[in-house]
Design a protein around this motif. Structure first.
Motif: not given
Length: 267
Positions: A51-60
């Motif tokens: 989950x963290x990896x997916x949304x980290x990708x979206x946040x950048x």
């Protein structure tokens, strides 16, 4: 072009995501530290990391990418993946799902999911209206846009009717009556009396009906109400399952927050 408003939304998304998933990771790691051999905790830690990896990708995402169609598609794809993995976790831990306090937490998540349908329906309703307006404009273009033929009075009448129907469709419902009944008439389908909804208190779109005072922002606030990270005692009492439930509540909130941001930027 990027705007300071867009940058503000992007920064708030990034900080919101870090605060949500950072809390979740700390709680999962604390459970893992006390019982590293527990396969359930390993499953939860793996879920939280994905989950963290997916949304980290979206946040950048850059200002140009943020809230673009491609970005929203990626967001929905991440949501679907998280939802399927969350469902698998619940199925793998059926004996815990019916026990307190997890049963209450899951019930609240389902209640928020039902409320989320109103926002989804509102978004669908808005898209349908835009498509209706586009059809009216296409009629005008077909009637007047050709340079290879002489325009007749019939072409002008057809274009004028389409523009009048478009104007009616774009007016507020309380001023123009039923938007959808006007749309149906403009495309040759006449509503019978029993099919015509003339209630002054509600907007009607197929099976979805809400009060005129309904607001997506208020509904979003209602979904966010009382959404707080689970306490350490709740995490321990649920064998760590309280954490993915909280995480999915936050993911649901983020996904629903997106169309509200898009509307604010476009407005």
């Amino acid at each position: 072009m990027p705007s300071t408003e867009n940058q503000g939304f992007s920064l708030s998304f990034s900080s919101f995501g870090r605060s949500i998933f950072g809390v979740g990771q700390e709680q999962v790691h604390s459970v893992e530290a006390s019982n590293e051999s527990d396969s359930c905790n390993l499953e939860l830690g793996s879920f939280q990391k994905r989950v963290t990896d997916r949304f980290q990708d979206l946040s950048v995402a850059s200002d140009e990418q943020f809230l673009s169609i491609d970005w929203i598609q990626k967001l929905l794809g991440a949501f679907i993946c998280c939802q399927e993995e969350f469902r698998a976790i619940l199925l793998n831990n059926k004996e815990q799902v019916t026990k307190p306090p997890l049963d209450r937490m899951i019930s609240e998540f389902f209640e928020r999911s039902v409320k989320a349908l109103d926002i989804c329906n509102a978004s669908r309703d808005g898209i349908e209206k835009i498509r209706t307006w586009q059809k009216h404009l296409e009629i005008v273009f077909c009637a007047l846009g050709s340079s290879k033929r002489a325009l007749t009075e019939g072409h002008f009448r057809r274009a004028r009717k389409a523009l009048m129907d478009l104007a009616l469709a774009m007016l507020d419902e309380k001023e123009s009556g039923s938007v959808f009944s006007q749309r149906n008439r403009s495309f040759g389908r006449h509503n019978s009396g029993k099919d015509h909804h003339s209630s002054s208190g509600h907007s009607r779109s197929h099976s979805w009906s809400v009060s005129r005072s309904w607001s997506a922002a208020k509904q979003l606030q209602s979904i966010a109400n009382n959404l707080v990270p689970p306490r350490a005692t709740e995490v321990a009492a649920t064998s760590g399952l309280a954490t993915p439930v909280y995480t999915m509540n936050c993911i649901l909130l983020i996904v629903l927050w997106t169309p509200c941001c898009s509307h604010s930027l476009s407005g």
